[in-house]
Motif scaffolding. Structure first.
Motif, PDB file in Angstrom:
ATOM      1  N   THR A  40       4.777   1.442  25.948  1.00  0.00           N
ATOM      2  CA  THR A  40       4.829   0.216  25.882  1.00  0.00           C
ATOM      3  C   THR A  40       4.306  -0.970  27.290  1.00  0.00           C
ATOM      4  O   THR A  40       4.261   0.209  28.555  1.00  0.00           O
ATOM      5  CB  THR A  40       6.330   0.534  26.089  1.00  0.00           C
ATOM      6  N   ASP A  72       2.094   0.980  32.924  1.00  0.00           N
ATOM      7  CA  ASP A  72       2.721   1.260  30.787  1.00  0.00           C
ATOM      8  C   ASP A  72       2.971   2.455  31.037  1.00  0.00           C
ATOM      9  O   ASP A  72       2.907   3.380  31.777  1.00  0.00           O
ATOM     10  CB  ASP A  72       1.633   0.701  29.817  1.00  0.00           C
ATOM     11  N   HIS A 120      15.595  -3.668  23.295  1.00  0.00           N
ATOM     12  CA  HIS A 120      14.401  -3.600  23.648  1.00  0.00           C
ATOM     13  C   HIS A 120      13.882  -2.716  22.386  1.00  0.00           C
ATOM     14  O   HIS A 120      14.258  -1.553  21.929  1.00  0.00           O
ATOM     15  CB  HIS A 120      14.295  -3.164  25.320  1.00  0.00           C
ATOM     16  N   TYR A 129      11.569  -0.883  23.562  1.00  0.00           N
ATOM     17  CA  TYR A 129      10.777   0.242  23.889  1.00  0.00           C
ATOM     18  C   TYR A 129      11.984   1.603  23.300  1.00  0.00           C
ATOM     19  O   TYR A 129      11.583   2.784  23.877  1.00  0.00           O
ATOM     20  CB  TYR A 129      10.149   0.753  25.098  1.00  0.00           C
TER      21      TYR A 129
END
Length: 148
Positions: free
Chosen positions: A53, A63, A124, A126
């Motif tokens: 992500t 990332d 989120h 993620y």
């Protein structure tokens, strides 16, 4: 012959916890280390695959690799939260002035005993995507967080 058991006053309840993991400093190494530690020290029930992500907040960093773990523990919530911070420290986590900055490992409790305790689950992908994968594979569901 029946197996021995702990007296009732010494028995502690077993809690279920969903943990969000994130790393962007040598993430393959620190993911393996975190899984090894948590797998040895907790009862690991399920895990998601890791996803790559982009950073949220501070953008000038690599990332992230994110995933979720589903564990059970006899520790109470605050003790388990402190335990996760101690695992982060063991993995070299440095808490700098930029809260969303690079880290070897970030371990956060997303749900405790089936109840969402971290609003990040709703905010989120993620967090939500790996947690939802673990929920699907374990047959569990979550109660929403109490919103004020």
């Amino acid at each position: 012959m029946p197996s021995p058991s702990l007296p009732t006053e010494q028995a502690t309840p077993l809690h279920e916890c969903l943990i969000s993991l994130g790393s962007n400093i040598d993430p393959d190494h620190y993911f393996a280390q975190a899984l090894d530690i948590i797998g040895r020290e907790c009862n690991l029930l399920a895990r998601s695959k890791a996803i790559l992500t982009t950073p949220v907040g501070f953008q000038q960093q690599p990332d992230f690799l994110n995933a979720a773990l589903f564990v059970s523990t006899h520790l109470e919530y605050e003790a388990f939260r402190a335990y996760l911070k101690e695992v982060e420290d063991r993995l070299g986590r440095v808490r700098g002035t930029i809260k969303s900055g690079p880290r070897t490992m970030d371990l956060d409790i997303v749900a405790w005993d089936g109840k969402v305790v971290d609003e990040g689950y709703y905010q989120h992908d993620y967090v939500k995507t790996p947690v939802d994968e673990v929920l699907a594979s374990s047959g569990r569901t979550l109660e929403p967080a109490k919103r004020s």
